[in-house]
Design a protein around this motif. Structure first.
Motif, PDB file in Angstrom:
ATOM      1  N   MET A   1       0.828  -1.200   0.000  1.00 40.45           N
ATOM      2  CA  MET A   1       0.000   0.000   0.000  1.00 40.45           C
ATOM      3  C   MET A   1       0.866   1.256   0.000  1.00 40.45           C
ATOM      4  O   MET A   1       0.501   2.227  -0.633  1.00 40.45           O
ATOM      5  CB  MET A   1      -0.929  -0.047   1.221  1.00 40.45           C
ATOM      6  N   LYS A   2       2.006   1.234   0.702  1.00 37.13           N
ATOM      7  CA  LYS A   2       2.871   2.409   0.742  1.00 37.13           C
ATOM      8  C   LYS A   2       3.444   2.734  -0.633  1.00 37.13           C
ATOM      9  O   LYS A   2       3.527   3.893  -1.015  1.00 37.13           O
ATOM     10  CB  LYS A   2       4.024   2.182   1.721  1.00 37.13           C
ATOM     11  N   ILE A   3       3.813   1.698  -1.380  1.00 38.13           N
ATOM     12  CA  ILE A   3       4.401   1.929  -2.701  1.00 38.13           C
ATOM     13  C   ILE A   3       3.365   2.539  -3.638  1.00 38.13           C
ATOM     14  O   ILE A   3       3.673   3.441  -4.412  1.00 38.13           O
ATOM     15  CB  ILE A   3       4.975   0.615  -3.273  1.00 38.13           C
ATOM     16  N   LYS A   4       2.132   2.065  -3.574  1.00 37.98           N
ATOM     17  CA  LYS A   4       1.068   2.598  -4.411  1.00 37.98           C
ATOM     18  C   LYS A   4       0.808   4.075  -4.080  1.00 37.98           C
ATOM     19  O   LYS A   4       0.670   4.912  -4.974  1.00 37.98           O
ATOM     20  CB  LYS A   4      -0.199   1.770  -4.203  1.00 37.98           C
ATOM     21  N   THR A   5       0.759   4.399  -2.802  1.00 39.51           N
ATOM     22  CA  THR A   5       0.539   5.780  -2.370  1.00 39.51           C
ATOM     23  C   THR A   5       1.700   6.672  -2.801  1.00 39.51           C
ATOM     24  O   THR A   5       1.498   7.796  -3.273  1.00 39.51           O
ATOM     25  CB  THR A   5       0.366   5.842  -0.849  1.00 39.51           C
ATOM     26  N   LEU A   6       2.925   6.168  -2.675  1.00 39.34           N
ATOM     27  CA  LEU A   6       4.099   6.929  -3.083  1.00 39.34           C
ATOM     28  C   LEU A   6       4.099   7.168  -4.591  1.00 39.34           C
ATOM     29  O   LEU A   6       4.419   8.273  -5.054  1.00 39.34           O
ATOM     30  CB  LEU A   6       5.370   6.194  -2.655  1.00 39.34           C
ATOM     31  N   ALA A   7       3.716   6.176  -5.359  1.00 42.08           N
ATOM     32  CA  ALA A   7       3.675   6.314  -6.817  1.00 42.08           C
ATOM     33  C   ALA A   7       2.632   7.347  -7.241  1.00 42.08           C
ATOM     34  O   ALA A   7       2.880   8.164  -8.133  1.00 42.08           O
ATOM     35  CB  ALA A   7       3.383   4.968  -7.460  1.00 42.08           C
ATOM     36  N   ILE A   8       1.477   7.330  -6.601  1.00 40.91           N
ATOM     37  CA  ILE A   8       0.430   8.308  -6.919  1.00 40.91           C
ATOM     38  C   ILE A   8       0.871   9.712  -6.532  1.00 40.91           C
ATOM     39  O   ILE A   8       0.674  10.673  -7.280  1.00 40.91           O
ATOM     40  CB  ILE A   8      -0.894   7.925  -6.228  1.00 40.91           C
ATOM     41  N   ALA A   9       1.508   9.856  -5.379  1.00 41.46           N
ATOM     42  CA  ALA A   9       1.990  11.173  -4.939  1.00 41.46           C
ATOM     43  C   ALA A   9       3.057  11.698  -5.894  1.00 41.46           C
ATOM     44  O   ALA A   9       3.071  12.890  -6.235  1.00 41.46           O
ATOM     45  CB  ALA A   9       2.544  11.085  -3.529  1.00 41.46           C
ATOM     46  N   LEU A  10       3.939  10.827  -6.351  1.00 40.14           N
ATOM     47  CA  LEU A  10       4.975  11.235  -7.296  1.00 40.14           C
ATOM     48  C   LEU A  10       4.372  11.658  -8.630  1.00 40.14           C
ATOM     49  O   LEU A  10       4.769  12.671  -9.216  1.00 40.14           O
ATOM     50  CB  LEU A  10       5.973  10.089  -7.504  1.00 40.14           C
ATOM     51  N   ALA A  11       3.381  10.926  -9.107  1.00 46.96           N
ATOM     52  CA  ALA A  11       2.722  11.269 -10.367  1.00 46.96           C
ATOM     53  C   ALA A  11       2.003  12.612 -10.271  1.00 46.96           C
ATOM     54  O   ALA A  11       2.071  13.428 -11.194  1.00 46.96           O
ATOM     55  CB  ALA A  11       1.747  10.166 -10.751  1.00 46.96           C
TER      56      ALA A  11
END
Length: 53
Positions: A1-11
């Motif tokens: 879940m952390k990786i998904k949230t980080l990827a969305i924040a980066l995008a």
């Protein structure tokens, strides 16, 4: 879940920068100069000058 949230924040962070980079070619486009009737564009002075005939 952390990786998904980080990827969305980066995008979401990078999206405005990418959009700005895509549309920054406006300085390469030139608009044609239009002068009023009875005048002509003079590139030396960058203005419209009256035409004498």
């Amino acid at each position: 879940m952390k990786i998904k949230t980080l990827a969305i924040a980066l995008a979401l962070t990078a999206a405005p920068a990418l959009a700005y980079a895509e549309g920054c070619s406006y300085s390469k486009q030139k608009q044609a100069m239009s002068c009023a009737a009875g005048t002509a564009y003079d590139s030396a002075t960058n203005s419209c000058l009256p035409v004498s005939t």
